[in-house]
Design an enzyme around this catalytic site. Sequence first.
Site, PDB file in Angstrom:
ATOM      1  N   ASP A  50       0.450   0.563   8.346  1.00 59.02           N
ATOM      2  CA  ASP A  50      -0.811   0.909   8.986  1.00 59.02           C
ATOM      3  C   ASP A  50      -0.603   1.363  10.427  1.00 59.02           C
ATOM      4  O   ASP A  50       0.491   1.246  10.983  1.00 59.02           O
ATOM      5  CB  ASP A  50      -1.753  -0.303   8.971  1.00 59.02           C
ATOM      6  CG  ASP A  50      -2.260  -0.636   7.581  1.00 59.02           C
ATOM      7  OD1 ASP A  50      -2.264   0.257   6.714  1.00 59.02           O
ATOM      8  OD2 ASP A  50      -2.644  -1.815   7.368  1.00 59.02           O
ATOM      9  N   TYR A 109       9.409  -7.769   5.954  1.00 61.66           N
ATOM     10  CA  TYR A 109       8.735  -7.518   7.236  1.00 61.66           C
ATOM     11  C   TYR A 109       9.007  -8.687   8.181  1.00 61.66           C
ATOM     12  O   TYR A 109       9.235  -9.820   7.748  1.00 61.66           O
ATOM     13  CB  TYR A 109       7.223  -7.405   7.042  1.00 61.66           C
ATOM     14  CG  TYR A 109       6.754  -6.102   6.432  1.00 61.66           C
ATOM     15  CD1 TYR A 109       6.244  -5.081   7.237  1.00 61.66           C
ATOM     16  CD2 TYR A 109       6.786  -5.899   5.056  1.00 61.66           C
ATOM     17  CE1 TYR A 109       5.794  -3.896   6.687  1.00 61.66           C
ATOM     18  CE2 TYR A 109       6.336  -4.710   4.499  1.00 61.66           C
ATOM     19  CZ  TYR A 109       5.838  -3.713   5.323  1.00 61.66           C
ATOM     20  OH  TYR A 109       5.404  -2.546   4.759  1.00 61.66           O
TER      21      TYR A 109
END
Length: 240
Positions: A50, A109
């Site tokens: 994002d 992540y």
Amino acid sequence: MCLKFIFSYDGSAFLGSASQPHLNSVQDILASSLSHLGIFTPVLFASRTDKGVHASRAVASVECGEHFKDLAYLKRQINRFAHPFIHIKSIERVSESFAVRFDVRAREYRYIFCHDEFNPFLSRYVYFCERFDIKRANALLGHFVGEKDFKFFQKEGGSAKTSVRTMFLARAYAYKNLSVFQFRANGFLRAQIRLSVASVLAVLSGKMSEENLKEQIEAKKCHYRFLAPANGLYLSRIIY
């Protein structure tokens, strides 16, 4: 031939990684950089991020002609156009059957917190907050591990057919004056990590109970729907 790129990017410079109508995405800029070299085939990404989310080891693939066999030279030339916000780390030739997205076995992540005094020059790259109990954070993150329905940890608007994912690793560790949350799974829902990070912080700060967190992870009831800021999040590894 098919080429696999490993690259990093500064997510604060883009409105996300996937191609956008306004052309201000990581995918658009990388495609534009390749077009300067005569490569016009689509650039495929292993994972999307994002707006404001960074990557230290993202992966992409592209089809190009056999005459691009000098990969060291190709890397230098792409970086001429991709810098300063995208950097190609390595390029390798892979099988024509290589599917950059569907061959992925796991994605990883990291979310980075900084406990120093606020620094505006670092504010796009870490989340500044007060120091928290790493041992306690690890205990809370442990609840996320395993195959679970994470339907209360996804942002609306995602295209996923199922909200079930397998979390292989969720842990916290300290490094100097930083704290890091590390997540590894077979896939992630839209904004799943930012929602997960925010919920753990809510328990650590006393805004929500551990039992409430467990109920939400077990898909019994949604208690907390806030997002952690995007600037602390990094796509750190793609595993094939």
